[in-house]
Write a protein that holds these residues in place. Structure first.
Motif, PDB file in Angstrom:
ATOM      1  N   THR A  52      -3.404   1.500   9.537  1.00 42.77           N
ATOM      2  CA  THR A  52      -4.783   1.166   9.133  1.00 42.77           C
ATOM      3  C   THR A  52      -4.945   1.236   7.623  1.00 42.77           C
ATOM      4  OG1 THR A  52      -5.653   1.986  11.232  1.00 42.77           O
ATOM      5  CG2 THR A  52      -7.210   1.798   9.404  1.00 42.77           C
ATOM      6  N   THR A  53      -4.365   2.265   7.011  1.00 41.28           N
ATOM      7  CA  THR A  53      -4.419   2.400   5.552  1.00 41.28           C
ATOM      8  C   THR A  53      -3.665   1.269   4.873  1.00 41.28           C
ATOM      9  OG1 THR A  53      -4.588   4.809   5.740  1.00 41.28           O
ATOM     10  CG2 THR A  53      -3.892   3.920   3.602  1.00 41.28           C
ATOM     11  N   LEU A  54      -2.476   0.964   5.394  1.00 39.86           N
ATOM     12  CA  LEU A  54      -1.689  -0.128   4.824  1.00 39.86           C
ATOM     13  C   LEU A  54      -2.437  -1.454   4.921  1.00 39.86           C
ATOM     14  CD1 LEU A  54       1.857   0.774   6.225  1.00 39.86           C
ATOM     15  CD2 LEU A  54       1.116   0.932   3.842  1.00 39.86           C
ATOM     16  N   ALA A  55      -3.073  -1.691   6.058  1.00 37.83           N
ATOM     17  CA  ALA A  55      -3.833  -2.933   6.242  1.00 37.83           C
ATOM     18  C   ALA A  55      -4.981  -3.022   5.237  1.00 37.83           C
ATOM     19  CB  ALA A  55      -4.359  -3.030   7.666  1.00 37.83           C
ATOM     20  N   GLY A  56      -5.641  -1.888   4.979  1.00 34.73           N
ATOM     21  CA  GLY A  56      -6.723  -1.875   4.006  1.00 34.73           C
ATOM     22  C   GLY A  56      -6.235  -2.149   2.601  1.00 34.73           C
ATOM     23  N   TRP A  57      -5.125  -1.520   2.227  1.00 37.13           N
ATOM     24  CA  TRP A  57      -4.577  -1.718   0.883  1.00 37.13           C
ATOM     25  C   TRP A  57      -4.074  -3.136   0.676  1.00 37.13           C
ATOM     26  CZ3 TRP A  57      -0.968   3.203   0.360  1.00 37.13           C
ATOM     27  CH2 TRP A  57      -1.763   4.327   0.112  1.00 37.13           C
ATOM     28  N   PHE A  58      -3.262  -3.609   1.620  1.00 37.08           N
ATOM     29  CA  PHE A  58      -2.548  -4.864   1.389  1.00 37.08           C
ATOM     30  C   PHE A  58      -3.291  -6.097   1.903  1.00 37.08           C
ATOM     31  CE2 PHE A  58       0.828  -1.600   1.117  1.00 37.08           C
ATOM     32  CZ  PHE A  58       1.123  -1.795  -0.227  1.00 37.08           C
ATOM     33  N   SER A  59      -4.546  -5.905   2.264  1.00 27.93           N
ATOM     34  CA  SER A  59      -5.462  -7.028   2.452  1.00 27.93           C
ATOM     35  C   SER A  59      -6.380  -7.175   1.248  1.00 27.93           C
ATOM     36  CB  SER A  59      -6.331  -6.805   3.697  1.00 27.93           C
ATOM     37  OG  SER A  59      -7.160  -5.655   3.521  1.00 27.93           O
ATOM     38  N   GLY A  60      -6.448  -6.122   0.430  1.00 34.40           N
ATOM     39  CA  GLY A  60      -7.378  -6.091  -0.692  1.00 34.40           C
ATOM     40  C   GLY A  60      -8.705  -5.441  -0.360  1.00 34.40           C
ATOM     41  N   ASN A  61      -8.850  -4.925   0.870  1.00 40.26           N
ATOM     42  CA  ASN A  61     -10.129  -4.310   1.247  1.00 40.26           C
ATOM     43  C   ASN A  61     -10.367  -2.971   0.577  1.00 40.26           C
ATOM     44  OD1 ASN A  61     -10.601  -6.491   2.924  1.00 40.26           O
ATOM     45  ND2 ASN A  61     -11.346  -5.230   4.618  1.00 40.26           N
ATOM     46  N   GLN A  62      -9.294  -2.203   0.373  1.00 39.30           N
ATOM     47  CA  GLN A  62      -9.393  -0.943  -0.352  1.00 39.30           C
ATOM     48  C   GLN A  62      -8.439  -0.976  -1.545  1.00 39.30           C
ATOM     49  OE1 GLN A  62      -9.045  -0.308   3.344  1.00 39.30           O
ATOM     50  NE2 GLN A  62     -11.274  -0.486   3.285  1.00 39.30           N
ATOM     51  N   PRO A  63      -8.830  -0.386  -2.669  1.00 36.14           N
ATOM     52  CA  PRO A  63      -7.941  -0.361  -3.834  1.00 36.14           C
ATOM     53  C   PRO A  63      -6.650   0.396  -3.526  1.00 36.14           C
ATOM     54  CG  PRO A  63     -10.184   0.297  -4.425  1.00 36.14           C
ATOM     55  CD  PRO A  63     -10.125   0.277  -2.927  1.00 36.14           C
ATOM     56  N   VAL A  64      -5.542  -0.182  -3.923  1.00 33.77           N
ATOM     57  CA  VAL A  64      -4.267   0.536  -3.812  1.00 33.77           C
ATOM     58  C   VAL A  64      -4.234   1.571  -4.933  1.00 33.77           C
ATOM     59  CG1 VAL A  64      -1.758   0.313  -3.789  1.00 33.77           C
ATOM     60  CG2 VAL A  64      -3.179  -1.556  -2.916  1.00 33.77           C
ATOM     61  N   PRO A  65      -3.984   2.839  -4.616  1.00 32.55           N
ATOM     62  CA  PRO A  65      -4.006   3.865  -5.662  1.00 32.55           C
ATOM     63  C   PRO A  65      -3.116   3.503  -6.847  1.00 32.55           C
ATOM     64  CG  PRO A  65      -3.854   4.883  -3.499  1.00 32.55           C
ATOM     65  CD  PRO A  65      -3.698   3.414  -3.281  1.00 32.55           C
ATOM     66  N   GLY A  66      -3.692   3.551  -8.033  1.00 37.14           N
ATOM     67  CA  GLY A  66      -2.935   3.283  -9.257  1.00 37.14           C
ATOM     68  C   GLY A  66      -2.837   1.826  -9.639  1.00 37.14           C
ATOM     69  N   ALA A  67      -3.301   0.924  -8.766  1.00 38.48           N
ATOM     70  CA  ALA A  67      -3.201  -0.508  -9.058  1.00 38.48           C
ATOM     71  C   ALA A  67      -4.238  -0.926 -10.096  1.00 38.48           C
ATOM     72  CB  ALA A  67      -3.374  -1.324  -7.780  1.00 38.48           C
ATOM     73  N   LYS A  68      -3.918  -1.969 -10.822  1.00 42.16           N
ATOM     74  CA  LYS A  68      -4.828  -2.569 -11.806  1.00 42.16           C
ATOM     75  C   LYS A  68      -4.740  -4.077 -11.614  1.00 42.16           C
ATOM     76  CE  LYS A  68      -5.672  -2.625 -16.815  1.00 42.16           C
ATOM     77  NZ  LYS A  68      -5.140  -2.151 -18.131  1.00 42.16           N
ATOM     78  N   PRO A  69      -5.453  -4.617 -10.626  1.00 42.23           N
ATOM     79  CA  PRO A  69      -5.239  -6.011 -10.247  1.00 42.23           C
ATOM     80  C   PRO A  69      -5.668  -7.010 -11.316  1.00 42.23           C
ATOM     81  CG  PRO A  69      -7.062  -5.064  -9.009  1.00 42.23           C
ATOM     82  CD  PRO A  69      -6.427  -3.940  -9.749  1.00 42.23           C
ATOM     83  N   GLY A  70      -4.859  -8.063 -11.430  1.00 39.15           N
ATOM     84  CA  GLY A  70      -5.174  -9.139 -12.362  1.00 39.15           C
ATOM     85  C   GLY A  70      -4.436 -10.401 -11.987  1.00 39.15           C
TER      86      GLY A  70
END
Length: 487
Positions: free
Chosen positions: A49-67
């Protein structure tokens, strides 16, 4: 889970533009590549569930800085000065267990400043295709981006029709392309171009920094990597399908598996991509197109190089000309391995050219031919040619070729050559009809065929019953002759 850094984000805009993923309705994890995550330094893997949230973009991946990354490109020969990541976000970089810096990127995560009216999404089919094919290429030792995760979105994406949506997470040595340099060069901003080139030298080609002309050395290094890469593509019948300059990686990796496919019935002019109406990117054209792309790269570097005038152009042209001998040398080496010949055999090239002619005229399946040839070499007996001859419509002509091949093999038959031959000739490839079967099942909610095929194509030399079943060429009714891009 991953320890992100963000060196690329320090480059001047618009090479990198901050952007956020657009949440999806109900993400569910299809697959997560735990061994790759561990290679990237992950100490523990959270729940699905956590992986799905992170790698769908629904929850921020800790430490990520998306661009989103800006780039330009020649698309089927036509220059577009601004393309960019219209549906992808760089989360950041990680330094893996081997000390190599690698990008982690979401693909299909929603609109970005480069979307140009697109929805920023990806259908499920292209996500599954890229996961399967990129992991097969990695298993074959062919430089490639990798698949880290695939997640369904719970939403529909409209292309030719409404399809299930998905988000793909891929890992690359970097996402810098020939088109990235074209993007900087088109702005006539030499400081921007130099910052990009210096970043690439530091990240990918540090040896170039000490050269008399670092930017000429960078060009020569990129040419060398591309030459080796394309030779390896050709050795397994890979057809990229859309070799635009924005899909040509500066790191020398295979990137952007859109309408890609593998050669089945051998034809040098084979095209599967539905958008390649003019056969620009046909199988046999790939070396020349790669060299053309590299010439466009050279053009962007001219302002940074030390020479001037005609001497500068000649110097860059000489660097591009090096592609052909480097490609040919690697191709000869691979041909020797595929035929079970000594690496220095002068018979490898003429024998392979003659065999390719036999495959074309005899309507032979490329992968099945080399697999049967490998079995043939390993099992000398009176009936050794039966499986191979069953693949051709012209058996008499093939028998004559086999006699020549056997004579050439006499000096090369040892355990090491057989091992090299097996590892040059996979039992299985991700065949078009098998990939389509996986996609069709997934559209009905069944991902078991995807996982079954993934397990087999990531062990491409396995000769198990299941591998042999999934390795079989398509029947006439099963053939998939067109592949489609997900944009």
């Amino acid at each position: 889970m991953l320890q992100f850094e963000h060196r690329y984000a320090t480059l001047p805009a618009p090479l990198w533009v901050a952007s956020q993923a657009t949440p999806v309705a109900s993400p569910e994890l299809i697959a997560f590549n735990t061994p790759l995550a561990e290679e990237l330094g992950a100490k523990e893997v959270p729940d699905a569930t956590t992986l799905a949230g992170w790698f769908s973009g629904n929850q921020p991946v800790p430490g990520a800085k998306p661009g989103a990354l800006g780039y330009a490109g020649h698309q089927f020969g036509n220059f577009v000065p601004q393309l960019g990541d219209g549906r992808a976000l760089l989360l950041g970089e990680v330094v893996d267990q081997h000390g190599v810096r690698r990008d982690v990127q979401l693909k299909g995560s929603g609109r970005t400043p480069f979307s140009r009216g697109g929805d920023g999404r990806s259908p499920l089919g292209p996500v599954l295709r890229e996961y399967l094919v990129s992991e097969f290429m990695a298993a074959m030792g062919i430089p490639t981006t990798r698949a880290l995760a695939a997640v369904t979105s719970g939403e529909r994406v409209v292309r030719q029709m409404a399809e299930p949506g998905a988000v793909f997470t891929r890992v690359a040595s970097s996402h810098i392309r020939v088109g990235t340099f074209q993007f900087a060069a088109a702005r006539r901003d030499e400081a921007l171009l130099k910052a990009l080139a210096d970043h690439v030298i530091e990240r990918h080609y540090p040896e170039a920094a000490n050269a008399e002309d670092p930017y000429l050395a960078l060009l020569e290094a990129v040419v060398a990597r591309q030459a080796l890469l394309i030779a390896r593509w050709m050795s397994v019948g890979f057809i990229h399908g859309v070799m635009n300059t924005d899909n040509c990686s500066i790191a020398g990796e295979t990137i952007d598996y859109g309408p890609c496919a593998f050669m089945e019935q051998f034809d040098p002019q084979k095209v599967y991509s539905s958008i390649d109406q003019g056969r620009r990117y046909a199988f046999a054209n790939q070396p020349a197109i790669a060299q053309w792309n590299l010439a466009r790269f050279a053009e962007t570097l001219l302002p940074l190089m030390k020479e001037e005038g005609d001497a500068l152009v000649e110097q860059a042209t000489d660097a591009i000309r090096r592609f052909e001998p480097l490609f040919s040398a690697e191709q000869r080496r691979l041909y020797a391995d595929k035929l079970g010949l000594a690496a220095d055999s002068d018979q490898a090239m003429p024998l392979m050219e003659a065999l390719e002619s036999q495959m074309h005229q005899g309507r032979m399946d490329m992968t099945a031919t080399f697999d049967a040839l490998t079995q043939d070499a390993a099992s000398p007996n009176d009936e050794r040619h039966e499986a191979l001859l069953a693949l051709t419509t012209q058996p008499n002509e093939l028998v004559a070729w086999l006699d020549q091949w056997q004579q050439a093999q006499v000096a090369s038959q040892d355990g090491e050559r057989f091992t090299a031959m097996r590892h040059a000739n996979p039992v299985i490839i991700p065949r078009n009809h098998r990939v389509q079967e996986v996609i069709d099942a997934a559209y009905d909610g069944d991902f078991a065929p995807f996982h079954t095929l993934l397990a087999v194509v990531t062990k491409p030399f396995d000769e198990s019953v299941e591998a042999r079943r999934l390795a079989a060429p398509a029947t006439e009714n099963q053939q998939v002759l067109r592949t489609f891009c997900g944009t």
